[in-house]
Enzyme design. Sequence first.
Site, mmCIF file in Angstrom:
data_model
loop_
_atom_site.group_PDB
_atom_site.id
_atom_site.type_symbol
_atom_site.label_atom_id
_atom_site.label_comp_id
_atom_site.label_asym_id
_atom_site.label_seq_id
_atom_site.Cartn_x
_atom_site.Cartn_y
_atom_site.Cartn_z
ATOM 1 N N GLN A 78 -4.481 -0.873 9.769
ATOM 2 C CA GLN A 78 -4.410 -2.243 9.247
ATOM 3 C C GLN A 78 -4.955 -3.232 10.281
ATOM 4 O O GLN A 78 -4.548 -3.216 11.443
ATOM 5 C CB GLN A 78 -2.953 -2.579 8.890
ATOM 6 C CG GLN A 78 -2.764 -3.944 8.267
ATOM 7 C CD GLN A 78 -3.390 -4.058 6.880
ATOM 8 O OE1 GLN A 78 -3.318 -3.151 6.060
ATOM 9 N NE2 GLN A 78 -4.037 -5.177 6.613
ATOM 10 N N ASP A 83 -10.992 2.990 4.095
ATOM 11 C CA ASP A 83 -11.338 1.566 4.084
ATOM 12 C C ASP A 83 -12.855 1.359 4.064
ATOM 13 O O ASP A 83 -13.328 0.263 3.786
ATOM 14 C CB ASP A 83 -10.765 0.879 5.341
ATOM 15 C CG ASP A 83 -9.564 0.003 5.022
ATOM 16 O OD1 ASP A 83 -9.378 -0.362 3.846
ATOM 17 O OD2 ASP A 83 -8.807 -0.331 5.964
ATOM 18 N N LYS A 105 0.843 -1.207 0.000
ATOM 19 C CA LYS A 105 0.000 0.000 0.000
ATOM 20 C C LYS A 105 0.869 1.243 0.000
ATOM 21 O O LYS A 105 0.609 2.198 -0.744
ATOM 22 C CB LYS A 105 -0.938 -0.008 1.223
ATOM 23 C CG LYS A 105 -2.060 -1.045 1.099
ATOM 24 C CD LYS A 105 -2.827 -1.241 2.393
ATOM 25 C CE LYS A 105 -3.819 -2.400 2.254
ATOM 26 N NZ LYS A 105 -4.491 -2.739 3.515
#
Length: 287
Positions: free
Chosen positions: A96, A119, A52
């Site tokens: 994460q 997200d 990422k």
Amino acid sequence: TAPILDGRAIAAEVTTRVAEDVAGLIADGITPGLAVVLVGEDAASLVYVGRKVAETRRVGMRSIEHRLPVETTQAALLDLVADLNADPAVHGILVQLPLPSQIDAAAVLDAIDPAKDVDGFHPVNVGRLSTGGGLIPCTPLGCMMLLERVIDDFRGLNAVVIGKSNIVGKPVALLLLERECTVTVTHILTRGLPEIARRADILVVAAGSPGLVRGDWVKPGAIVIDVGINRVQGDDGKSRLVGDVAADEVAHAAWLTPVPGGVGPMTIACLLSNTARAARAANPSRP
Ligand code: NAD
């Protein structure tokens, strides 16, 4: 095998578009910034975060990394999220998952500013998913972008989703419903799954079960999106990645996404796209 719906190639196109968008934003004085927070040293998470970060930089955005020790407290993580929420140089925040057990992941996701929740896991964005608007979770958005390449008109198509997780199955089902598909959501306790799957014009599989979907589960001409990523031991003793679909049995599908190289690359492309979108939304006066 079935014709390949090439996620790598389509993700590259999406990424190129994002890079152009980013160049435009930078010309307007806005450098989109994505903050990635990793707690601990989970091996898979390290790989994902590394990818990422690299892709974020490659499209010209600023990557802000926070690597915290595994013993980080929930209070410390919430403080960091509050700082990132307040920082105008940060347009997207990604924490994460999974988080270590002393941290309540839901509380952390709740604390992220919904406008920076690239997200798409904040309850506000989860809610907006069913009414339209908001930031859309990356993997489901990637699935829809793949489908849009090969479907002109979704209306009335039978869509079957295998798996009902909050990060893939449920959101992808809502997005298909929004396009006026007739959607059936199934899971591990669903009875008669093969027959249900066989009715699908669009079959999205996100179960995490290697080779679950066999050839006779797939109607001829169906479009199959294989979200699963499973590491298995090959005959040669080496480990490799496979999806949830027995790919060599579904030659009669109209399209199949490969694993690897299907949904995976789309997920990161959509993360970048969401971040650019968040940066633009944060600066509404700019073109
Ligand atoms: P999850 O474990 O949270 O959910 C799995 C769902 O599948 C559950 O609803 C369960 O009931 C259902 N299921 C499991 N086994 C089943 C079976 N035998 N028959 C019918 N339903 C079954 O998983 P998840 O987070 O949604 O991920 C699913 C898969 O997708 C995993 O392999 C994961 O690695 C992969 N994944 C890929 C990406 C990507 O970027 N490509 C992103 C997220 C997840």
